[in-house]
Scaffold this active site. Structure first.
Site, short mmCIF file in Angstrom:
data_model
loop_
_atom_site.label_atom_id
_atom_site.label_comp_id
_atom_site.label_asym_id
_atom_site.label_seq_id
_atom_site.Cartn_x
_atom_site.Cartn_y
_atom_site.Cartn_z
N HIS A 170 -40.84 9.26 -57.20
CA HIS A 170 -41.26 7.93 -57.67
C HIS A 170 -41.19 6.91 -56.52
CE1 HIS A 170 -41.49 4.61 -60.71
NE2 HIS A 170 -40.79 3.96 -59.80
N GLU A 171 -40.03 6.84 -55.88
CA GLU A 171 -39.85 5.85 -54.80
C GLU A 171 -40.75 6.20 -53.61
OE1 GLU A 171 -38.43 3.20 -55.57
OE2 GLU A 171 -37.32 3.86 -57.36
N HIS A 208 -43.99 4.49 -54.13
CA HIS A 208 -43.94 3.10 -53.66
C HIS A 208 -44.05 3.05 -52.14
CE1 HIS A 208 -43.07 1.10 -57.41
NE2 HIS A 208 -41.98 1.80 -57.64
N GLU A 226 -46.38 0.09 -59.22
CA GLU A 226 -45.87 1.10 -60.15
C GLU A 226 -46.91 2.17 -60.43
OE1 GLU A 226 -42.81 1.65 -61.21
OE2 GLU A 226 -42.10 -0.08 -60.08
#
Lengths: 502, 502
Positions: A265-266, A269, A295
């Site tokens: 997830h990160e 980003h 997101e």
């Protein structure tokens, strides 16, 4: 060089001072959550307060307003990109000039101390310890909403900081569409005869090996490890920018999927920040479009790609090589079902893809009513628990890590941020459908561990543009239409229909 | 509140903004050397340049000059401490107003990039790679000396930044006295029949265990681990301040004494910062008197205490407990001799207590002549190697870690800093003699691992005063006389006379 170019250059160099000072605050925040010894809090509060005041001073300098006016009056010879940068600098300037410098400094000071108290309160599951600080944060946020101004609802002014033009009304509508599709789907899944064997993830997965695998995945999907790091913090986040992007995670040795998908997830980003245009660094065209768009990238990599079958056709053998004992007798299909297991659960950051939006809707409604004044801080544990029961059918056992204190956002007065997560899902769904049409044999490429075409597609359609276009403008250019939740709900229905044989 | 108190409060609050911004630069420098990924250098250079410009702007604000003038004209009702703070703020203001803002920003940018290049050049032992950057640093330092102004020698202006009032002439005299005493003593030691068995330190000492022991020592001598950290960097240093003090070291697994005494040295610096007065934080009375005074604390703990027999009577059993195999058959006396072994060596930070000052004198002379224009950057490797041969009787095998590129200082344009290290030794010698007279049974206390009386004595005599007194004024209050090198040379003669049975 023409007059308008000279003025443009001056405007951009003034904005850059503000922008660089903001990145310094980013480094200090990262340090505070990853590195700083506990007694450093007071010192750090002083540092952040002065920086917040200074960067506000830089952004709100009268000269910036003058330059914007002059450029708007005679924009001759400026390119479309230049005009977009001026438009976005003007947006930031207008938002910032609405808050007095002393207010910004005071807010920063309150937030820094509140963050430390929240971390203690969360550990002790003691809402009362944090409540007086949260009172202050809510009061200051309402005051900020009044300074910003709004038509309909004070919460709109706060949402707009993260999602330009977003409103309580708009999100209520979007969330209604998602709920209408997802609640029936969720119920079908919970009644399916297909059951994941989650116990295969409750074995002992040492943190250092989890980190090793996480770094393998990060690198392979395209994260440049010479220009970034992976560390540990209580609440995972991504900070920094092109050249130095830092992501964090936390390791649970009996639930490796938490850090694994947290890292992916990160990384999503981070890839956005990594692939912005180097020509526009420290200007709006070198910044992400909005939090929702950010997101969309993190959740695309985490769920659409990282929790998909093609991804694990490639990575499962590597996972087995690192965890040979823990995966003994576990097929790739068992593993895939386990990491896509759907259940009613307490913690948002550990929630599965199907129930995640319900966690967000709960927070959205609470924030809206807290800022609107229909709910008070002291009622929060009760309201939280009631909504958990209503939407997810469970009541948290405490107010700490499983309850109302679980998220970092309120300790930093990030009211208006939560809806961006679900907006990210909707945007990701729409980008995903177009990308699958445009990249031939995408599943086979993922199965072979080839991610560069995906990254290139996202770079060209999203990352490189920064804040050049609005959300719907960018989506129309990239996918042919403005935001439409059917792409996302359709994706969920297809994916979970297959997994759970609905 | 009287007028003069109002003006004083305003002055101090303005100085505090400057001071806090300086601490932010400290955090970014620490991060750059401990944490930052390599491609972050450009981004960091932008951040540091803007911060350097801003903190310079804050310190040189016209209002500060006005406040100083007003307070100097009507100091009625101000305490001695207030007057000292005004005097020292005026010193900083006067130094800073001599440098134009653009010059400070440019200098900061050149330093940040030079530091990265130096680190590469040092690894590759390639002086030519660093030389053009060093040229720039020397030219900018000469320009700074001209801006500051000086009577006798441009180098004086640079020394004064670190050691107020220090001059090339003063240090030449002090170093002559030290040389006259130490060179004959060194020769006697090198001809003594007592020989240390250094091979007991060349065994395998794992870095994590070295760290464990280092943290034990730090804690026991009084370092508050809730308000500080120990990390790893290429060149060890101490940064931060009360509440968040960070020291670094580097581990050589075949030479544990390097990190061990490095950690004790940096702990000495840290204890100074830790014990300053909390009432004067972010003002000169909450800052260390000078770099020489700072080094007196680090070298006191490292050598006078940490390399002494009483210290190891306490700690040797703990060392043995962590390294049972490595210390098999090694008595405390063998160990004590090994850590006090005197030899001709290449690397300053690894040099023994007896030869250390010769490394400093070499650097002092080179800096003096580089800034004076008698030596050019391109001559440095030759000049360095010749002086190494003249003073230490050896020629470095390369220009990298064993030669002219070994120290970080020049990459940061810290010309004028080196003499402070030896000044620190001289001050430590003088404080040590008085402290031994005033703390009854001091050796027995050290043998019992009791360090609080020593730390209290140093706090009361040195730390708490910050920049309230000048060096000789503080020494006179603490020891009854101004700086006198005989204390230091006498200490060395006594210590090594006993160890080497001279």
């Amino acid at each position: 060089m023409s007059d308008s170019h000279k003025l443009y250059d001056e405007l951009v160099s003034k904005y850059k001072e503000y922008s660089v000072l903001s990145t310094v605050q980013g480094v200090l925040h990262w340090d505070m959550q990853v590195i700083m010894p506990p007694e450093g809090a007071g010192r750090r509060a002083e540092q952040l307060a002065i920086l917040a005041g200074l960067s506000h001073e830089k952004l709100t300098a009268g000269r910036i307003g003058e330059l914007i006016d002059k450029l708007n009056n005679s924009p001759n010879g400026l390119s479309e990109a230049h005009r977009a940068n001026i438009r976005e600098i003007a947006r930031d300037y207008q938002l910032a000039t609405k808050l007095p410098k002393e207010f910004v400094e005071e807010f920063s000071r309150v937030k820094t101390l509140a963050h430390e108290i929240w971390a203690e309160a969360r550990t002790k599951a003691d809402f009362g310890h944090f409540a007086p600080h949260l009172e202050k944060l809510v009061a200051l946020s309402k005051q900020a909403a009044n300074y910003y101004g709004y038509k309909d609802h004070p919460y709109d002014a706060l949402i707009d900081q993260f999602e330009p033009g977003g409103t309580a009304k708009m999100f209520t509508k979007l969330f209604d569409e998602v709920k209408a599709a997802n609640i029936p789907l969720l119920n079908k899944i919970l009644h399916s005869s297909v059951k994941a064997n989650r116990s295969i993830l409750n074995r002992d997965y040492p943190a250092d090996l989890q980190k090793k695998f996480g770094e393998q995945v990060m690198t392979q999907v395209g994260f440049n490890t010479k220009a970034g790091r992976l560390d540990v913090s209580v609440h995972p986040f991504c900070s920094g920018g092109k050249g130095d992007i830092r992501i964090t995670t936390r390791y649970n040795e009996q639930a490796p999927q938490q850090a694994l998908f947290g890292v992916i997830h990160e990384t999503g980003h981070a890839l956005y920040e990594q692939e912005v245009s180097g020509d526009y660094l420290f200007t709006p065209l070198g910044e992400a479009l909005s939090m929702g768009m950010h997101e969309s990238q993190s959740r695309m990599w985490e769920n659409f790609i990282g929790r998909g079958k093609p991804f694990w056709k490639h990575f499962y053998a590597k996972w087995q090589a690192i965890f040979p004992q823990q995966t003994r007798g576990v097929s790739m299909e068992d593993f895939l079902l386990a990491i896509n297991h759907v259940e009613r659960s307490f913690v948002r950051v550990e929630a599965d893809e199907m129930t995640y939006d319900l966690h967000i809707i709960l927070r959205f409604e609470i924030e809206r009513d807290l800022i609107g004044g229909q709910v008070s801080v002291n009622d929060l544990p009760t309201v939280w628990n009631k909504k958990m029961q209503d939407y997810l059918g469970i009541t948290p056992p405490n107010n700490g890590k499983e309850g109302v204190l679980q998220d970092v956002h309120w300790s930093e007065a990030y009211f208006g941020y939560f809806p961006s997560y679900s907006l990210g899902n909707m945007i990701a769904g729409q980008l995903w459908n177009t990308m699958r049409n445009e990249i031939a044999g995408i599943d086979a490429k993922i199965e072979n561990g080839q991610f560069s075409e995906i990254l290139n597609w996202l770079r060209e359609k999203v990352h490189l543009h920064g804040r050049r276009f609005g959300r719907d403008e960018l989506l129309t250019k990239a996918t042919g239409s403005a935001l439409d939740t059917q792409h996302y709900t359709g994706y969920l229905s297809h994916k979970f229909g297959e997994l759970y044989q609905l």
